[in-house]
Design a protein around this motif. Structure first.
Motif, PDB file in Angstrom:
ATOM      1  N   GLY A   1       0.785  -1.052  -0.278  1.00 24.05           N
ATOM      2  CA  GLY A   1       0.118  -0.016  -0.574  1.00 24.05           C
ATOM      3  C   GLY A   1       1.036   1.024  -0.123  1.00 24.05           C
ATOM      4  O   GLY A   1      -0.312   1.795   0.167  1.00 24.05           O
ATOM      5  N   TYR A   2       2.473   1.297  -0.389  1.00 28.51           N
ATOM      6  CA  TYR A   2       3.254   2.336   0.175  1.00 28.51           C
ATOM      7  C   TYR A   2       2.887   3.096  -1.662  1.00 28.51           C
ATOM      8  O   TYR A   2       2.837   4.658  -1.386  1.00 28.51           O
ATOM      9  CB  TYR A   2       4.549   1.653   0.460  1.00 28.51           C
ATOM     10  N   ILE A   3       3.106   2.436  -2.686  1.00 28.37           N
ATOM     11  CA  ILE A   3       2.850   2.943  -4.077  1.00 28.37           C
ATOM     12  C   ILE A   3       1.143   4.190  -3.475  1.00 28.37           C
ATOM     13  O   ILE A   3       1.031   5.521  -4.088  1.00 28.37           O
ATOM     14  CB  ILE A   3       2.342   2.639  -4.976  1.00 28.37           C
ATOM     15  N   LYS A   4      -0.101   3.512  -3.393  1.00 25.30           N
ATOM     16  CA  LYS A   4      -1.210   4.059  -2.945  1.00 25.30           C
ATOM     17  C   LYS A   4      -1.033   5.346  -1.760  1.00 25.30           C
ATOM     18  O   LYS A   4      -1.833   6.365  -2.306  1.00 25.30           O
ATOM     19  CB  LYS A   4      -1.879   3.147  -2.864  1.00 25.30           C
ATOM     20  N   ALA A   5      -0.159   5.196  -0.643  1.00 29.34           N
ATOM     21  CA  ALA A   5      -0.164   6.022  -0.114  1.00 29.34           C
ATOM     22  C   ALA A   5       0.197   7.160  -0.957  1.00 29.34           C
ATOM     23  O   ALA A   5      -0.383   8.508  -0.801  1.00 29.34           O
ATOM     24  CB  ALA A   5       1.052   5.145   0.650  1.00 29.34           C
ATOM     25  N   THR A   6       1.722   7.458  -1.525  1.00 26.28           N
ATOM     26  CA  THR A   6       1.922   8.786  -1.547  1.00 26.28           C
ATOM     27  C   THR A   6       0.856   8.776  -3.043  1.00 26.28           C
ATOM     28  O   THR A   6       0.575  10.141  -3.400  1.00 26.28           O
ATOM     29  CB  THR A   6       3.223   8.250  -2.735  1.00 26.28           C
TER      30      THR A   6
ATOM     31  N   PHE B   1      13.143   8.803   3.967  1.00 21.62           N
ATOM     32  CA  PHE B   1      12.165   9.105   3.241  1.00 21.62           C
ATOM     33  C   PHE B   1      12.207  10.296   2.754  1.00 21.62           C
ATOM     34  O   PHE B   1      11.180  10.068   1.242  1.00 21.62           O
ATOM     35  CB  PHE B   1      10.952   9.299   4.728  1.00 21.62           C
ATOM     36  N   ALA B   2      12.783  11.233   2.495  1.00 20.94           N
ATOM     37  CA  ALA B   2      12.326  11.412   0.963  1.00 20.94           C
ATOM     38  C   ALA B   2      12.846  11.955  -0.131  1.00 20.94           C
ATOM     39  O   ALA B   2      12.120  11.759  -0.957  1.00 20.94           O
ATOM     40  CB  ALA B   2      13.670  12.892   1.527  1.00 20.94           C
TER      41      ALA B   2
ATOM     42  N   ALA C   1      -0.907   3.327   5.885  1.00 22.05           N
ATOM     43  CA  ALA C   1       0.205   2.361   5.124  1.00 22.05           C
ATOM     44  C   ALA C   1       2.082   3.128   5.353  1.00 22.05           C
ATOM     45  O   ALA C   1       2.678   2.190   5.886  1.00 22.05           O
ATOM     46  CB  ALA C   1      -0.256   2.945   4.053  1.00 22.05           C
ATOM     47  N   LEU C   2       1.618   4.437   5.487  1.00 20.70           N
ATOM     48  CA  LEU C   2       2.843   4.777   5.943  1.00 20.70           C
ATOM     49  C   LEU C   2       3.149   4.715   7.033  1.00 20.70           C
ATOM     50  O   LEU C   2       4.605   5.027   7.303  1.00 20.70           O
ATOM     51  CB  LEU C   2       3.395   6.723   5.266  1.00 20.70           C
ATOM     52  N   GLY C   3       2.520   5.065   7.753  1.00 20.16           N
ATOM     53  CA  GLY C   3       2.800   3.938   9.287  1.00 20.16           C
ATOM     54  C   GLY C   3       3.359   3.025   9.424  1.00 20.16           C
ATOM     55  O   GLY C   3       4.481   2.759  10.547  1.00 20.16           O
ATOM     56  N   ASN C   4       2.581   1.901   8.457  1.00 22.43           N
ATOM     57  CA  ASN C   4       4.011   0.686   8.886  1.00 22.43           C
ATOM     58  C   ASN C   4       4.861   0.750   7.944  1.00 22.43           C
ATOM     59  O   ASN C   4       5.631  -0.003   8.718  1.00 22.43           O
ATOM     60  CB  ASN C   4       3.189  -0.163   7.573  1.00 22.43           C
TER      61      ASN C   4
END
Length: 506
Positions: A211-216, A310-311, A253-256
């Motif tokens: 779910g990381y890609i969807k998060a961005t 993260f950047a 998702a970003l928290g994960n």
């Protein structure tokens, strides 16, 4: 009792009328000021843009700002007012004036919407203090040289191997694939290898299983809209955004990702303390080496290492993926170009069994021309990079710009300037980089920023692109699944919507 008597003595309808009159009077005076007395009143542009940033937000909202701004420049000229205190300029020669080293221009508060709230120092993208940015950048600059990046080339090759394998499976099933999505998975997995200790596994899974890609994908439009709002509204907008299911899902998702990163850093630090040096020659290892050796002296601690990772996750994945997608789309759409490029690659590497090194790929002149032209045709952003003019004001393209004015250049506009790139600037033509003056044209390409703000990850991105394209074209034959022109969105990043591609073994 006295308070009750006070309210009873208030004429509510009259108070409402007075409030409305005061409101209308204020905005009448404001409109009068912005249209005739404001320092930017002499610059043309849409009426509503000159009196309120609401127009600016609505202008970005549809996700096609680069198309709208081309129309604005065609109608109003090279300098257009798009907010009470903001201009856009289409003159390519303004690029160095605004973004050059020691230009005196500084980043606006637009970039603050992208800043992580937990960071000790602003990341390289969102930093608005030029002195602080230079100091923090200097700490890690050696990690991002091309020499340093090439030491991590083998980690990129691991990702290419997985992509090649998955394409073979699709070719055997006679399936097509979505180029934009797979380019994203490739770019994200490389960031995983370089900054997070291992691939995220998107290529292997064939999708965004974390779910990381969807998060961005969900957060960037919200941040872009917030960045275009006045600061006194921005905080409220960002807070109300949390009520949206998509935003909550993205933050979860970003928290994960944050939890996974903390665990990974703990393990890597333990290995560094045990062995005295990171066991992997990746970027994370080099950042940790700086922190463990000189962290106190440089004020570069573990949280700053995490900020770099993260950047890169946010700034280095989507940008590389959309650039690679754009380049390949134009190559595949122009079969004469495709045939000429594959012929060049075959002549150099048809019998090569190992990986194609970056240092070899950059020597292929037609490949370099295709990459440069693809970058020109598909810039990273479709909106301007806003900057504050010096407080004393300055001359830009022969026009005096008042002090502290927000002004920017949109790559989605200047990359198609016919005065620089020729009458066929709207067409994909790699030959212009071979027959024309490539050094001159290079000055007007804004893909990785300019001057002191040139993207630190530029070499990572270019290495990924130069390695992927020849490897893919050497192994497979590709055709676009549709003759229709690629659709894009421009909520800050200029992304393809979808690129369907048929793949066959050669």
């Amino acid at each position: 009792m006295a308070l009750t008597n006070l309210y009873e003595g208030v004429n509510t309808p009259l108070l409402a009328q007075a409030t409305l009159l005061a409101f209308l009077t204020y905005y009448f005076i404001w409109i009068l000021y912005t249209r005739w007395f404001h320092p930017l009143s002499k610059f043309p542009g849409p009426f509503w843009a000159s009196v309120s940033r609401v127009w600016t937000v609505l202008h970005v909202l549809p996700g096609d700002a680069e198309k709208t701004q081309r129309v604005l420049h065609a109608r109003y000229g090279p300098i257009v007012r798009i907010a009470p205190n903001e201009l856009i300029i289409s003159d390519p020669h303004a690029i160095r004036t605004i973004y050059g080293i020691k230009s005196g221009f500084s980043k606006t508060d637009f970039y603050l919407a992208f800043r992580p709230p937990w960071a000790r120092f602003p990341d390289h993208f969102s930093a608005t203090d030029e002195k602080q940015h230079a100091e923090r950048r200097r700490i890690v600059s050696s990690v991002y040289t091309m020499t340093s990046i090439l030491q991590s080339e083998k980690y990129m090759e691991k990702c290419i191997d997985v992509w090649i394998e998955k394409l073979g499976e699709m070719a055997d099933r006679k399936e097509s694939f979505e180029l934009w999505e797979w380019a994203r998975m490739y770019a994200y997995d490389i960031i995983g290898e370089l900054y997070f200790g291992k691939m995220f596994g998107f290529l292997d899974a064939g999708g965004d299983h974390l779910g990381y890609i969807k998060a961005t994908e969900d957060l960037i439009p919200v941040q872009t809209l917030a960045g275009n709002m006045p600061t006194y509204i921005r905080g409220i907008f960002m807070l109300t955004g949390i009520l949206l299911p998509k935003v909550r899902g993205a933050l979860s998702a970003l928290g994960n990702l944050t939890d996974a990163t903390n665990g990974m850093l703990k393990d890597r630090l333990a290995a560094v303390h045990e062995g005295g040096k990171s066991e992997r020659a990746d970027i994370l290892g080099k950042l940790l080496d700086i922190s463990t050796r000189n962290g106190k002296e440089l004020d570069f601690v573990l949280d700053d290492v995490k900020m770099e990772s993260f950047a890169a996750f946010f700034a280095g994945s989507e940008t590389t993926a959309l650039t690679l997608s754009g380049i390949l789309y134009h190559i595949l759409r122009n079969r004469a170009v495709y045939n000429k490029l594959t012929s060049e690659i075959d002549s150099a590497y048809l019998t090569t069994t190992g990986h194609i090194a970056y240092t070899e790929a950059v020597k292929l002149p037609y490949l370099a021309a295709c990459i440069k032209e693809g970058i020109r045709m598909h810039p990273i952003t479709g909106v301007s990079f806003p900057r504050h003019a010096p407080a004393s004001g300055c001359d830009v393209s022969g026009v005096w710009i008042p002090g502290n004015t927000r002004i920017g250049v949109n790559p989605g506009v200047v990359h198609f300037d016919k005065g620089v790139f020729g009458d066929d600037a709207d067409c994909f033509n790699p030959e212009r980089w071979i027959r024309g003056d490539a050094a001159v044209m290079d000055r007007f390409i804004m893909q990785f920023g300019m001057g002191a703000r040139t993207c630190l990850g530029k070499h990572i991105s270019m290495c990924e692109i130069y390695k992927a394209i020849p490897e893919l074209l050497k192994a497979y034959t590709f055709e676009l699944g549709s003759e229709e022109e690629m659709q894009t969105t421009s909520w800050w990043l200029h992304k393809p919507v979808a690129i369907d591609v048929r793949v066959r073994r050669r």
